[in-house]
Design a protein around this motif. Structure first.
Motif: not given
Length: 150
Positions: A75-77, A82-83, A87-91
Motif C-alpha cells: 500500500g505504501e509503495r 501514485e504520488l 506529480r509527474e503527470k503534468p510533465l
C-alpha cells in the motif's frame, strides 16, 4: 479438506483479489505446513479444530502477520507510485504534447520541402521547354538565314 481453501478464506474472508506476492506467500506457508505435518495428500480430511491449534495455528498467525506487513508495504509503495505519477503527470502530458507538436512540425516541414521540390521541378521543366523553344527558334532563324544566303 483443502488447506489452501481454508487458509485463503481465513486470511481473505471477502475474497479480494490477491496480488502475486500475496499468493506466493500463501502458497509458501501452506507448503511449509504440509511438509511439517506430513499433509502431502490433499484428500485427507482436516478438521477446523486441528487447523486452529498447534503448528497449523502458528503458521496461520505467521501468515496473517506476513500478509499484513506485505499489504502495508504494498500500500505504501502504491501510494508513493501514485504520488509520483500525479506529480509527474503534468510533465508527462506536456512531453506527450511536445512530442505530438514536434511530429506535426516535422511532417509539415517534409510537406513544405516536397512542395518546394515540386515547384523547382516544374520551374526546371519550364526553363527546359523555353530553352528548347529558343534553340528551335535559333535553328529556324539560322536555317532561314542560310536559305537567304544561298
Amino acid at each position: 479438506g483443502d488447506i489452501l481453501y481454508f487458509f485463503s478464506k481465513f486470511v481473505n474472508p471477502t475474497d479480494e483479489l490477491l496480488t502475486g506476492e500475496e499468493e506466493v506467500l500463501l502458497n509458501q506457508q501452506i507448503e511449509e505446513l504440509r511438509q511439517h505435518e506430513g499433509l502431502l495428500d490433499n484428500d485427507n480430511k482436516l478438521y477446523f479444530g486441528y487447523l486452529t491449534r498447534g503448528y497449523p495455528r502458528k503458521i496461520l498467525n505467521k501468515l496473517m502477520i506476513d500478509l499484513k506487513e506485505l499489504r502495508s508495504t504494498t500500500g505504501e509503495r502504491r501510494l508513493a507510485e501514485e504520488l509520483i505519477l500525479n506529480r509527474e503527470k503534468p510533465l508527462l502530458q506536456r512531453r506527450a504534447a511536445e512530442k505530438i507538436a514536434n511530429e506535426l512540425r516535422i511532417k509539415e516541414e517534409k510537406e513544405a520541402i516536397e512542395r518546394a521540390n515540386e515547384a523547382r521541378l516544374i520551374k526546371e521543366d519550364r526553363n527546359i521547354k523555353k530553352q528548347r523553344l529558343a534553340e528551335k527558334a535559333a535553328q529556324r532563324m539560322k536555317e532561314a538565314e542560310n536559305k537567304r544566303n544561298n
